[in-house]
Design an enzyme around this catalytic site. Structure first.
Site, short mmCIF file in Angstrom:
data_model
loop_
_atom_site.label_atom_id
_atom_site.label_comp_id
_atom_site.label_asym_id
_atom_site.label_seq_id
_atom_site.Cartn_x
_atom_site.Cartn_y
_atom_site.Cartn_z
CE LYS A 29 -2.00 -1.18 3.90
NZ LYS A 29 -1.52 -2.51 4.29
NE ARG A 104 -3.35 -1.35 10.73
CZ ARG A 104 -2.39 -0.96 9.90
NH1 ARG A 104 -2.45 0.20 9.32
NH2 ARG A 104 -1.39 -1.76 9.64
NE ARG A 138 8.09 -4.51 5.72
CZ ARG A 138 6.90 -3.93 5.89
NH1 ARG A 138 6.17 -3.57 4.85
NH2 ARG A 138 6.41 -3.76 7.09
NE ARG A 171 7.28 -1.83 9.93
CZ ARG A 171 6.12 -1.64 9.31
NH1 ARG A 171 6.07 -0.99 8.17
NH2 ARG A 171 5.00 -2.12 9.84
NE ARG A 182 2.86 -5.73 10.99
CZ ARG A 182 3.92 -5.83 10.18
NH1 ARG A 182 4.97 -6.54 10.56
NH2 ARG A 182 3.94 -5.22 9.04
P1 ADP Z 1 1.69 -2.66 8.01
O1 ADP Z 1 0.51 -2.31 7.15
O2 ADP Z 1 2.84 -3.14 7.18
O3 ADP Z 1 1.35 -3.55 9.15
P2 ADP Z 1 1.88 0.06 8.97
O4 ADP Z 1 3.14 0.82 8.81
O5 ADP Z 1 0.71 0.50 8.18
O6 ADP Z 1 2.28 -1.41 8.67
O7 ADP Z 1 1.45 0.04 10.50
C1 ADP Z 1 2.33 -0.38 11.51
C2 ADP Z 1 1.65 -0.40 12.88
O8 ADP Z 1 1.17 0.93 13.23
C3 ADP Z 1 0.40 -1.27 13.01
O9 ADP Z 1 0.72 -2.63 13.23
C4 ADP Z 1 -0.30 -0.62 14.22
O10 ADP Z 1 0.35 -0.95 15.42
C5 ADP Z 1 -0.05 0.85 14.00
N1 ADP Z 1 -1.15 1.46 13.20
C6 ADP Z 1 -1.07 1.93 11.94
N2 ADP Z 1 -2.26 2.39 11.51
C7 ADP Z 1 -3.13 2.22 12.55
C8 ADP Z 1 -4.49 2.47 12.76
N3 ADP Z 1 -5.28 3.01 11.80
N4 ADP Z 1 -5.05 2.17 13.96
C9 ADP Z 1 -4.32 1.63 14.93
N5 ADP Z 1 -3.01 1.35 14.81
C10 ADP Z 1 -2.40 1.63 13.63
#
Ligand code: ADP
Ligand code: ZN
Length: 230
Positions: A29, A104, A138, A171, A182
């Site tokens: 994304k 989310r 990654r 990460r 996740r």
């Molecule tokens: P990925 O999609 O690869 O898991 P992101 O960088 O989008 O990684 O998100 C990493 C982390 O940030 C998530 O696992 C969560 O802990 C937090 N996070 C991101 N967006 C949200 C959201 N909308 N609500 C709650 N936590 C979030």
């Protein structure tokens, strides 16, 4: 009578859409959102990236969300919603918008719908074994946040960022344990949004298993952002 016509070579449509990028972790994304930003000047926010930056800078907000993010759990809805709403308010242009990683869960979707209308939700679909494969291979640059994949998109020099020559790191949530968490969180909380937006008629399906360029072609085509020569 002579009519002076301004010469227009290309007509670009779809460059002002309001988009949500939905899909499992590792589906690409962020990569696709950055392409839209670079090529079509979209505004892009990734909630994950904002949270990681706050953690890195050790701010109060960062301290509050650190344990959730590193374990692969969702940060509290109020915090993330506040970040998004503040960012949306700060935009003083009429360009396109990509929300990446928000909403989310259904609660966040409802908060968003209070005062923001989405044109399309792009669902980046990817099978679970491919997700695990991508996330475990990654690496990312702590300086410019660029992601690499040791298999599909490796840096030119081992473990060094092509752009800033910083050493690449993993990460904290790309460990087998956090990846598993996740995925579970995604399946339980985020995936139900696919049905939610399908019912609203705004869902667009993207096959995220293809190469970066091929996925981007699908994105452009589906949102009507094709460069049509006239
Ligand atoms: P990925 O999609 O690869 O898991 P992101 O960088 O989008 O990684 O998100 C990493 C982390 O940030 C998530 O696992 C969560 O802990 C937090 N996070 C991101 N967006 C949200 C959201 N909308 N609500 C709650 N936590 C979030
Ligand atoms: Zn870099």
């Amino acid at each position: 009578m002579m009519v002076l016509l301004k010469k227009v070579d290309w007509v670009v449509q779809g460059d002002k859409m309001r988009l949500v990028f939905l899909g499992p972790p590792g589906a690409g994304k962020g990569t696709q959102a950055e392409l839209l930003k670079k090529r079509y000047d979209y505004n892009h926010i990734s909630t994950g990236e904002v949270l990681r930056q706050e953690i890195q800078k050790n701010t109060d907000l960062g301290k509050e969300v650190e344990s959730y993010v590193n374990k692969g759990e969702l940060a509290p809805d109020e915090i993330v919603t506040k970040i998004i709403k503040k960012w949306l308010k700060s935009l003083n242009n009429k360009k396109g918008i990509v929300l990446d990683g928000f909403p989310r869960n259904l609660t966040q979707a409802e908060y968003l719908e209070e005062d923001f209308s989405v044109d399309y939700v792009l669902y980046f679909d990817l099978e679970e074994n491919e997700i695990v494969e991508r996330l475990s291979n990654r690496l990312y640059c702590p300086q410019c946040e660029k992601f690499y994949n040791l298999k599909y998109n490796p840096p030119q020099n081992d473990n060094i960022c092509d752009k800033c020559e910083k050493e690449l790191i993993k990460r904290k949530d790309d460990t087998p344990e956090a990846i598993k968490k996740r995925l579970a969180v995604y399946n339980k909380n985020t995936h139900p949004l696919v049905k939610h937006y399908e019912e609203k008629g705004s869902l667009i399906h993207i096959d995220a298993s293809k190469e970066i360029d091929k996925v981007f072609e699908q994105v452009l085509e589906r949102i009507g952002l094709e460069e049509t020569k006239i």
